[in-house]
Design a protein around this motif. Structure first.
Motif, PDB file in Angstrom:
ATOM      1  N   ALA A 176       0.845  -1.192   0.000  1.00  0.00           N
ATOM      2  CA  ALA A 176       0.000   0.000   0.000  1.00  0.00           C
ATOM      3  C   ALA A 176       0.881   1.243   0.000  1.00  0.00           C
ATOM      4  CB  ALA A 176      -0.899  -0.004   1.237  1.00  0.00           C
ATOM      5  N   PRO A 177       0.471   2.271  -0.743  1.00  0.00           N
ATOM      6  CA  PRO A 177       1.244   3.510  -0.729  1.00  0.00           C
ATOM      7  C   PRO A 177       1.152   4.177   0.638  1.00  0.00           C
ATOM      8  CG  PRO A 177      -0.616   3.656  -2.268  1.00  0.00           C
ATOM      9  CD  PRO A 177      -0.670   2.326  -1.615  1.00  0.00           C
ATOM     10  N   PRO A 178       2.160   4.947   1.003  1.00  0.00           N
ATOM     11  CA  PRO A 178       2.093   5.666   2.282  1.00  0.00           C
ATOM     12  C   PRO A 178       0.880   6.612   2.296  1.00  0.00           C
ATOM     13  CG  PRO A 178       4.294   5.823   1.312  1.00  0.00           C
ATOM     14  CD  PRO A 178       3.408   5.178   0.294  1.00  0.00           C
ATOM     15  N   LEU A 179       0.351   6.868   3.479  1.00  0.00           N
ATOM     16  CA  LEU A 179      -0.825   7.732   3.607  1.00  0.00           C
ATOM     17  C   LEU A 179      -0.553   9.119   3.050  1.00  0.00           C
ATOM     18  CD1 LEU A 179      -2.269   6.762   7.097  1.00  0.00           C
ATOM     19  CD2 LEU A 179      -3.160   6.198   4.847  1.00  0.00           C
ATOM     20  N   ARG A 180       0.637   9.627   3.253  1.00  0.00           N
ATOM     21  CA  ARG A 180       0.969  10.968   2.760  1.00  0.00           C
ATOM     22  C   ARG A 180       0.865  11.008   1.231  1.00  0.00           C
ATOM     23  NH1 ARG A 180       6.571  13.975   2.516  1.00  0.00           N
ATOM     24  NH2 ARG A 180       5.781  16.065   2.141  1.00  0.00           N
ATOM     25  N   ARG A 181       1.364   9.996   0.586  1.00  0.00           N
ATOM     26  CA  ARG A 181       1.312   9.921  -0.881  1.00  0.00           C
ATOM     27  C   ARG A 181      -0.143   9.862  -1.348  1.00  0.00           C
ATOM     28  NH1 ARG A 181       5.496   8.504  -3.404  1.00  0.00           N
ATOM     29  NH2 ARG A 181       5.439   8.422  -5.637  1.00  0.00           N
ATOM     30  N   ARG A 182      -0.971   9.091  -0.660  1.00  0.00           N
ATOM     31  CA  ARG A 182      -2.379   8.990  -1.029  1.00  0.00           C
ATOM     32  C   ARG A 182      -3.092  10.320  -0.819  1.00  0.00           C
ATOM     33  NH1 ARG A 182      -4.237   3.428   1.820  1.00  0.00           N
ATOM     34  NH2 ARG A 182      -2.267   3.531   2.918  1.00  0.00           N
ATOM     35  N   ALA A 183      -2.762  11.022   0.271  1.00  0.00           N
ATOM     36  CA  ALA A 183      -3.391  12.316   0.547  1.00  0.00           C
ATOM     37  C   ALA A 183      -3.029  13.340  -0.530  1.00  0.00           C
ATOM     38  CB  ALA A 183      -2.974  12.815   1.929  1.00  0.00           C
ATOM     39  N   ILE A 184      -1.765  13.378  -0.921  1.00  0.00           N
ATOM     40  CA  ILE A 184      -1.336  14.303  -1.968  1.00  0.00           C
ATOM     41  C   ILE A 184      -2.016  13.951  -3.288  1.00  0.00           C
ATOM     42  CG2 ILE A 184       0.649  15.079  -3.312  1.00  0.00           C
ATOM     43  CD1 ILE A 184       2.318  14.704  -0.733  1.00  0.00           C
ATOM     44  N   CYS A 185      -2.140  12.666  -3.561  1.00  0.00           N
ATOM     45  CA  CYS A 185      -2.824  12.215  -4.774  1.00  0.00           C
ATOM     46  C   CYS A 185      -4.284  12.677  -4.760  1.00  0.00           C
ATOM     47  CB  CYS A 185      -2.730  10.697  -4.887  1.00  0.00           C
ATOM     48  SG  CYS A 185      -3.524  10.027  -6.363  1.00  0.00           S
ATOM     49  N   MET A 186      -4.934  12.627  -3.607  1.00  0.00           N
ATOM     50  CA  MET A 186      -6.334  13.051  -3.509  1.00  0.00           C
ATOM     51  C   MET A 186      -6.476  14.555  -3.752  1.00  0.00           C
ATOM     52  SD  MET A 186      -8.141  10.750  -0.588  1.00  0.00           S
ATOM     53  CE  MET A 186      -6.810  10.398   0.522  1.00  0.00           C
ATOM     54  N   VAL A 187      -5.504  15.343  -3.272  1.00  0.00           N
ATOM     55  CA  VAL A 187      -5.548  16.786  -3.525  1.00  0.00           C
ATOM     56  C   VAL A 187      -5.419  17.044  -5.022  1.00  0.00           C
ATOM     57  CG1 VAL A 187      -4.314  18.964  -3.164  1.00  0.00           C
ATOM     58  CG2 VAL A 187      -4.725  17.439  -1.237  1.00  0.00           C
ATOM     59  N   TYR A 188      -4.487  16.357  -5.672  1.00  0.00           N
ATOM     60  CA  TYR A 188      -4.315  16.502  -7.114  1.00  0.00           C
ATOM     61  C   TYR A 188      -5.576  16.044  -7.844  1.00  0.00           C
ATOM     62  CZ  TYR A 188      -2.053  16.113 -11.710  1.00  0.00           C
ATOM     63  OH  TYR A 188      -1.720  16.224 -13.024  1.00  0.00           O
ATOM     64  N   GLU A 189      -6.168  14.966  -7.391  1.00  0.00           N
ATOM     65  CA  GLU A 189      -7.407  14.458  -7.990  1.00  0.00           C
ATOM     66  C   GLU A 189      -8.515  15.498  -7.871  1.00  0.00           C
ATOM     67  OE1 GLU A 189      -8.575  12.041 -10.397  1.00  0.00           O
ATOM     68  OE2 GLU A 189      -7.505  10.686  -9.039  1.00  0.00           O
ATOM     69  N   ALA A 190      -8.589  16.173  -6.728  1.00  0.00           N
ATOM     70  CA  ALA A 190      -9.608  17.206  -6.531  1.00  0.00           C
ATOM     71  C   ALA A 190      -9.429  18.348  -7.534  1.00  0.00           C
ATOM     72  CB  ALA A 190      -9.559  17.735  -5.106  1.00  0.00           C
ATOM     73  N   MET A 191      -8.189  18.715  -7.817  1.00  0.00           N
ATOM     74  CA  MET A 191      -7.940  19.768  -8.809  1.00  0.00           C
ATOM     75  C   MET A 191      -8.391  19.313 -10.198  1.00  0.00           C
ATOM     76  SD  MET A 191      -4.399  21.598  -7.556  1.00  0.00           S
ATOM     77  CE  MET A 191      -3.375  20.323  -8.202  1.00  0.00           C
ATOM     78  N   LEU A 192      -8.127  18.064 -10.535  1.00  0.00           N
ATOM     79  CA  LEU A 192      -8.564  17.543 -11.826  1.00  0.00           C
ATOM     80  C   LEU A 192     -10.093  17.469 -11.898  1.00  0.00           C
ATOM     81  CD1 LEU A 192      -5.958  14.681 -12.280  1.00  0.00           C
ATOM     82  CD2 LEU A 192      -5.975  16.910 -13.414  1.00  0.00           C
ATOM     83  N   LEU A 193     -10.723  17.095 -10.787  1.00  0.00           N
ATOM     84  CA  LEU A 193     -12.182  17.012 -10.756  1.00  0.00           C
ATOM     85  C   LEU A 193     -12.826  18.380 -10.921  1.00  0.00           C
ATOM     86  CD1 LEU A 193     -12.871  14.332  -8.016  1.00  0.00           C
ATOM     87  CD2 LEU A 193     -13.232  14.130 -10.477  1.00  0.00           C
ATOM     88  N   PHE A 194     -12.118  19.427 -10.512  1.00  0.00           N
ATOM     89  CA  PHE A 194     -12.634  20.778 -10.705  1.00  0.00           C
ATOM     90  C   PHE A 194     -12.855  21.038 -12.195  1.00  0.00           C
ATOM     91  CE2 PHE A 194     -12.084  25.322 -11.468  1.00  0.00           C
ATOM     92  CZ  PHE A 194     -13.058  25.841 -10.626  1.00  0.00           C
ATOM     93  N   GLY A 195     -11.899  20.651 -13.021  1.00  0.00           N
ATOM     94  CA  GLY A 195     -12.035  20.812 -14.468  1.00  0.00           C
ATOM     95  C   GLY A 195     -13.161  19.973 -15.035  1.00  0.00           C
ATOM     96  N   ILE A 196     -13.269  18.740 -14.549  1.00  0.00           N
ATOM     97  CA  ILE A 196     -14.356  17.867 -15.011  1.00  0.00           C
ATOM     98  C   ILE A 196     -15.704  18.452 -14.600  1.00  0.00           C
ATOM     99  CG2 ILE A 196     -15.399  15.582 -14.691  1.00  0.00           C
ATOM    100  CD1 ILE A 196     -12.501  14.498 -14.468  1.00  0.00           C
ATOM    101  N   ALA A 197     -15.783  18.970 -13.373  1.00  0.00           N
ATOM    102  CA  ALA A 197     -17.027  19.571 -12.896  1.00  0.00           C
ATOM    103  C   ALA A 197     -17.389  20.807 -13.722  1.00  0.00           C
ATOM    104  CB  ALA A 197     -16.902  19.946 -11.423  1.00  0.00           C
ATOM    105  N   PHE A 198     -16.398  21.585 -14.097  1.00  0.00           N
ATOM    106  CA  PHE A 198     -16.647  22.777 -14.896  1.00  0.00           C
ATOM    107  C   PHE A 198     -17.287  22.411 -16.232  1.00  0.00           C
ATOM    108  CE2 PHE A 198     -15.403  26.100 -17.892  1.00  0.00           C
ATOM    109  CZ  PHE A 198     -15.795  27.238 -17.211  1.00  0.00           C
ATOM    110  N   VAL A 199     -16.702  21.439 -16.926  1.00  0.00           N
ATOM    111  CA  VAL A 199     -17.237  21.011 -18.222  1.00  0.00           C
ATOM    112  C   VAL A 199     -18.612  20.356 -18.044  1.00  0.00           C
ATOM    113  CG1 VAL A 199     -16.866  19.440 -20.174  1.00  0.00           C
ATOM    114  CG2 VAL A 199     -14.960  20.789 -19.272  1.00  0.00           C
TER     115      VAL A 199
ATOM    116  N   ASP B   4     -20.787  20.833 -15.636  1.00  0.00           N
ATOM    117  CA  ASP B   4     -21.770  21.868 -15.287  1.00  0.00           C
ATOM    118  C   ASP B   4     -22.178  22.670 -16.525  1.00  0.00           C
ATOM    119  OD1 ASP B   4     -22.671  21.704 -12.717  1.00  0.00           O
ATOM    120  OD2 ASP B   4     -21.245  23.136 -11.888  1.00  0.00           O
ATOM    121  N   PHE B   5     -21.209  22.970 -17.370  1.00  0.00           N
ATOM    122  CA  PHE B   5     -21.517  23.683 -18.612  1.00  0.00           C
ATOM    123  C   PHE B   5     -22.501  22.855 -19.454  1.00  0.00           C
ATOM    124  CE2 PHE B   5     -20.618  24.366 -23.137  1.00  0.00           C
ATOM    125  CZ  PHE B   5     -21.008  25.696 -23.256  1.00  0.00           C
TER     126      PHE B   5
END
Length: 172
Positions: free
Chosen positions: A8-31, A33-34
């Motif tokens: 399993a990846p370290p928790l810190r790595r997973r947390a950072i990945c989730m933050v990056y995922e949230a930024m990517l989801l912002f773009g998906i949500a924008f499109v 929503d449009f």
């Protein structure tokens, strides 16, 4: 050459990945929503609110299920070298991906229920949701394999993919 044991990846790595995922989801949500606004002729973000939330739930679900069943990784997971597999290390089938997606909402749903029940606003709401997510994330610390509770329940697992070291002598 020995084959590395994947864990399993370290928790810190997973947390950072989730933050990056949230930024990517912002773009998906924008499109998404449009598209929702164009298809429904909505002129205000709060109009058709429940429909918009259901639409985003489905769009996000499609994104995750598609990525997890195709390669086991979203773009953020590829960047942070994390892969989701079934318990045996193979690709996860669509039904397991859907179950994992729904169970992953447990990061937020219990806290959001408290926010709704106690009508929390502003900072108390942020604190409640953050504490709820931290508590759910801590479930990995309680398990010997360090998998999150939703992965255990969905019979999936996250694996840390080691970096590939290029052999500089092979080119010579």
């Amino acid at each position: 050459m020995s084959i590395p044991i994947l864990s399993a990846p370290p928790l810190r790595r997973r947390a950072i990945c989730m933050v990056y995922e949230a930024m990517l989801l912002f773009g998906i949500a924008f499109v998404a929503d449009f598209l929702f606004d164009v298809l429904t002729q909505s002129r205000h973000a709060l109009s058709l609110r429940a429909g918009r939330q259901a639409w985003l739930f489905v769009v996000f679900g499609f994104y995750f299920v598609y990525c997890w069943t195709r390669s086991g990784q979203t773009l953020a997971m590829q960047t942070w070298r994390i892969k989701v597999t079934d318990d045996n290390g193979g690709r996860i089938p669509v039904i397991k991906a859907i179950v994992r997606y729904c169970l992953a909402w447990m990061w937020f749903l219990p806290a959001m229920a408290l926010v709704y029940q106690f009508n929390l606003k502003q900072w108390p709401m942020v604190i409640a949701v953050t504490a709820g997510a931290a508590a759910w994330g801590a479930t990995a610390l309680l398990r010997p394999d360090r998998q999150f509770l939703h992965d255990h329940l969905a019979k999936t697992r996250l694996l840390h993919i080691p970096a590939v070291k290029l052999d500089s002598t092979a080119d010579q």
